[in-house]
Write a protein that holds these residues in place. Structure first.
Motif, PDB file in Angstrom:
ATOM      1  N   SER B 214       0.877  -1.199   0.084  1.00  0.00           N
ATOM      2  CA  SER B 214       0.158  -0.117  -0.132  1.00  0.00           C
ATOM      3  C   SER B 214       0.869   1.257  -0.008  1.00  0.00           C
ATOM      4  O   SER B 214       0.310   2.435   0.101  1.00  0.00           O
ATOM      5  CB  SER B 214      -1.080  -0.161   1.091  1.00  0.00           C
ATOM      6  N   LEU B 215       2.209   1.168  -0.196  1.00  0.00           N
ATOM      7  CA  LEU B 215       3.109   2.454  -0.116  1.00  0.00           C
ATOM      8  C   LEU B 215       2.624   3.394  -1.203  1.00  0.00           C
ATOM      9  O   LEU B 215       2.589   4.589  -0.819  1.00  0.00           O
ATOM     10  CB  LEU B 215       4.481   1.999  -0.231  1.00  0.00           C
ATOM     11  N   PRO B 216       2.439   2.934  -2.253  1.00  0.00           N
ATOM     12  CA  PRO B 216       2.111   4.038  -3.449  1.00  0.00           C
ATOM     13  C   PRO B 216       0.962   4.752  -2.830  1.00  0.00           C
ATOM     14  O   PRO B 216       0.916   6.084  -2.936  1.00  0.00           O
ATOM     15  CB  PRO B 216       1.652   3.009  -4.563  1.00  0.00           C
ATOM     16  N   GLY B 217      -0.140   4.152  -2.388  1.00  0.00           N
ATOM     17  CA  GLY B 217      -1.273   5.233  -1.754  1.00  0.00           C
ATOM     18  C   GLY B 217      -0.779   5.840  -0.332  1.00  0.00           C
ATOM     19  O   GLY B 217      -1.214   7.045  -0.660  1.00  0.00           O
ATOM     20  N   ILE B 218       0.080   5.204   0.310  1.00  0.00           N
ATOM     21  CA  ILE B 218       0.656   6.309   1.506  1.00  0.00           C
ATOM     22  C   ILE B 218       1.233   7.484   0.842  1.00  0.00           C
ATOM     23  O   ILE B 218       0.913   8.600   1.355  1.00  0.00           O
ATOM     24  CB  ILE B 218       1.358   5.409   2.391  1.00  0.00           C
ATOM     25  N   VAL B 219       2.248   7.361   0.018  1.00  0.00           N
ATOM     26  CA  VAL B 219       2.826   8.259  -0.519  1.00  0.00           C
ATOM     27  C   VAL B 219       2.081   9.169  -1.443  1.00  0.00           C
ATOM     28  O   VAL B 219       2.400  10.612  -1.169  1.00  0.00           O
ATOM     29  CB  VAL B 219       4.173   7.784  -1.535  1.00  0.00           C
ATOM     30  N   ALA B 220       1.245   8.809  -2.106  1.00  0.00           N
ATOM     31  CA  ALA B 220       0.263   9.633  -2.687  1.00  0.00           C
ATOM     32  C   ALA B 220      -0.294  10.522  -1.637  1.00  0.00           C
ATOM     33  O   ALA B 220      -0.414  11.641  -2.010  1.00  0.00           O
ATOM     34  CB  ALA B 220      -0.472   8.950  -3.899  1.00  0.00           C
ATOM     35  N   GLY B 221      -0.881   9.922  -0.769  1.00  0.00           N
ATOM     36  CA  GLY B 221      -1.651  10.846   0.295  1.00  0.00           C
ATOM     37  C   GLY B 221      -0.772  11.709   1.098  1.00  0.00           C
ATOM     38  O   GLY B 221      -1.209  12.846   1.114  1.00  0.00           O
ATOM     39  N   ALA B 222       0.499  11.149   1.441  1.00  0.00           N
ATOM     40  CA  ALA B 222       1.365  12.004   2.091  1.00  0.00           C
ATOM     41  C   ALA B 222       1.872  13.360   1.121  1.00  0.00           C
ATOM     42  O   ALA B 222       1.867  14.569   1.655  1.00  0.00           O
ATOM     43  CB  ALA B 222       2.592  11.388   2.359  1.00  0.00           C
ATOM     44  N   VAL B 223       1.872  13.238  -0.230  1.00  0.00           N
ATOM     45  CA  VAL B 223       2.182  14.310  -1.024  1.00  0.00           C
ATOM     46  C   VAL B 223       1.069  15.209  -1.174  1.00  0.00           C
ATOM     47  O   VAL B 223       1.097  16.521  -1.038  1.00  0.00           O
ATOM     48  CB  VAL B 223       2.716  13.889  -2.386  1.00  0.00           C
ATOM     49  N   LEU B 224      -0.241  14.705  -1.391  1.00  0.00           N
ATOM     50  CA  LEU B 224      -1.270  15.696  -1.138  1.00  0.00           C
ATOM     51  C   LEU B 224      -1.511  16.251   0.082  1.00  0.00           C
ATOM     52  O   LEU B 224      -2.402  17.622   0.123  1.00  0.00           O
ATOM     53  CB  LEU B 224      -2.517  14.597  -1.684  1.00  0.00           C
ATOM     54  N   VAL B 225      -1.230  15.718   1.056  1.00  0.00           N
ATOM     55  CA  VAL B 225      -1.188  16.757   2.402  1.00  0.00           C
ATOM     56  C   VAL B 225      -0.044  17.620   2.586  1.00  0.00           C
ATOM     57  O   VAL B 225      -0.198  18.725   2.804  1.00  0.00           O
ATOM     58  CB  VAL B 225      -1.085  15.399   3.589  1.00  0.00           C
ATOM     59  N   PHE B 226       1.170  16.965   2.355  1.00  0.00           N
ATOM     60  CA  PHE B 226       2.387  17.853   2.659  1.00  0.00           C
ATOM     61  C   PHE B 226       2.454  19.278   1.665  1.00  0.00           C
ATOM     62  O   PHE B 226       2.641  20.230   2.216  1.00  0.00           O
ATOM     63  CB  PHE B 226       3.764  17.079   2.189  1.00  0.00           C
TER      64      PHE B 226
END
Lengths: 263, 290
Positions: B214-226
């Motif tokens: 699920s790393l791609p989802g975590i990274v995508a979400g993190a970027v959308l927040v950051f």
């Protein structure tokens, strides 16, 4: 199911429940306080609709609301028309640079609105567009366009291109194909895109903040100014109305888009 | 279709496509891409050229960033804020997404999923304002806790750094839930069952299977927040008060209070460079999901 698994599931559900409480508690409290007669938010609540009555008499907030509504409607109309046309082209034709055009939809979404908003302000002043209604619509449509195109493209993926070819071979011209075959199929996403565009514009604060003229501002900009001056219960009331309306609108969009996807 | 298509056919397709694409992309160029490019130019001038004052080209606006240290320091504190907000969003959002994707089923999953992402589509300004009411001293949280607890507590979080964090986490946690939910849902349950039946502990399954997949989802979400948090200014202003000075609020000041637009443009452009760098750095991980 082992007892440990069951326990972990209960903990998990509890966690989601707490997250929902975190998400909704402040909104619910704001809503309750907007019906509290005490301007200092004293408990217990003394139920009253004073603040809503005052709100109706606040010409500045009413004006700002109508202004926001006008801009949001214009944005939804323009962004839906231009965006739907563009998404049809991206779906129908193969051409050089298509990937680049699709990638160009991301910057308006991914770049912080602070950057986009200040860049628009500087550029619009530089070329003589300035601030005001036309600048606001120009900016809002640009922010909403990518959403409309992306939502439509997702729906078009489920569309069989053979249907267009069949209609064409039966003698329909391009416009007839679009109007009688393709558009009915993507109608749910066109409506969803329009609602998204409306929401992007109506809730837009950052870009409006830089592009609105000081005399006539949109509702979010007016609210921001009021918050910075100090708390007023009237702002609670108008905020409660906004949040209920925008959630209802999105709930409707979600249902509508879902129904469209199931048939 | 591509096999026997000639260059001429391609070209006529291109012409037809251009007619439909032109209005939308002209609009994007006029309202987004030209402004972003123009900002580069305006970040190199001494005065805004259309004010009538004499102006010339200069690098002073960028020099100000690199020599005075105050702007670089604020950018760092905005980055730190973005890291902390992203961290809390993942800590809260990932487990919730897991429960949604793997524990809840049917209608209750649909309803709760909608409830989680619904606030995200409502007015962000108003949601931040609602926290201001909750967190202030003598506010609702205060009164409620004092009514329940036997000892006196005084919660006065408003105008503090934690208040800014709470408001921003509240604004952006739905992003993480959404992206993690999508990538967790794509993990086949039978893979998890297989690992378990082969003797892997729950923790091993989480560490070796679920998190990597699920790393791609975590990274995508993190970027959308950051990314939006580094540029935030409204949330720090409303919830941070005097402690809420960040890079975003300084840019805001240049445009609405100090009226030093060239400096504001330079600061905005530096922020844009940081944002683009983060997007570029994260894209290889995110692309794995596509």
């Amino acid at each position: 199911m082992s007892p440990l698994t069951r326990l972990l599931e209960v903990v998990g559900r509890l966690f989601v429940g707490l997250l929902l409480a975190f998400l909704y508690l402040p909104i619910v409290i704001m809503g309750l306080m907007s019906f509290n007669a005490s301007p200092f938010y004293m408990l217990p609540i003394e139920w009253s609709t004073t603040w809503y009555v005052q709100l109706a008499g606040n010409a500045q907030l009413v004006d700002a609301s109508l202004y926001s509504l006008k801009i949001a409607l214009a944005t939804a109309l323009i962004a839906t028309t231009l965006g739907t046309a563009a998404s049809l082209a991206l779906f129908r034709y193969e051409f050089k640079g298509k990937k680049i055009l699709q990638a160009l939809l991301l910057p308006p979404i991914a770049i912080p609105w602070l950057i986009t908003g200040t860049a628009m302000l500087v550029f619009f002043f530089g070329v003589g567009i300035g601030r005001g209604l036309h600048a606001l619509i120009l900016g809002h449509v640009a922010l909403a366009l990518p959403y409309v195109i992306i939502v439509n493209n997702a729906r078009l993926k489920t569309f069989a291109p053979e249907l267009e070819e069949a209609a064409r071979s039966l003698g329909a011209n391009q416009w007839q194909v679009t109007r009688r075959v393709t558009l009915p199929w993507i109608a749910p996403s066109v409506v969803a895109g329009a609602l998204f565009a409306f929401a992007v514009s109506f809730d837009q604060f950052v870009v409006s903040y830089f592009l609105a003229t000081p005399g006539q501002t949109t509702l979010p900009v007016e609210i921001y100014a009021a918050i910075r001056k100090g708390f007023t219960p009237e702002i609670n009331a108008v905020s409660t109305i906004i949040i209920v309306l925008s959630m209802a609108l999105m709930l409707f969009t979600a249902r509508f888009y879902k129904f469209g996807g199931n048939d | 279709m591509n096999g026997n298509s000639t260059l001429a056919a391609h070209r006529s397709q291109g012409m037809k496509a251009a007619q439909l694409l032109f209005p939308a992309y002209l609009w994007l160029v006029l309202a987004v891409f030209l402004p972003l490019s123009a900002m580069v130019f305006f970040s190199f001038v001494t005065e805004m050229p259309f004010t009538g004052k004499p102006w010339s080209m200069t690098v002073a606006n960028y020099a100000a960033f690199f020599t005075t240290g105050i702007y670089a320091k604020l950018l760092l504190s905005s980055l730190r804020l973005a890291f902390e907000v992203t961290f809390w969003c993942v800590v809260l959002g990932f487990p919730a997404a897991y429960v949604l994707a793997k524990v809840l089923k049917g209608r209750s999953r649909e309803a709760i999923f909608l409830l989680v992402i619904l606030p995200f589509w409502s007015n962000g300004l108003v949601r931040v304002f609602s926290w201001a009411m909750v967190l202030r001293s003598g506010g609702i949280l205060d009164t409620l806790l004092n009514a329940v607890l036997p000892f006196k507590v005084d919660i006065d979080l408003i105008y503090s750094y934690p208040a800014v964090i709470i408001g921003l986490v509240h604004s952006y946690v739905p992003y993480i839930v959404l992206t993690c939910y999508l990538s967790l849902q794509a993990i086949d349950d039978s893979v998890i069952e297989a690992a378990r039946s082969l003797g892997a502990s729950r923790f091993t399954v989480l560490r070796r299977l679920i998190i990597p997949l699920s790393l791609p989802g975590i990274v995508a979400g993190a970027v959308l927040v950051f990314v939006p948090v580094i540029g935030s200014f409204m949330e720090p202003r409303i919830l941070g008060g005097r402690t809420g000075t960040f890079y975003g609020t300084v840019i805001e000041d240049q445009f609405v209070a100090v009226f030093n637009w060239p400096l504001g443009a330079a600061l905005s452009f530096i922020l844009l460079a940081v944002v683009l760098f983060i997007l570029a750095a994260a894209s290889p991980v995110m692309r794995r999901s596509a």
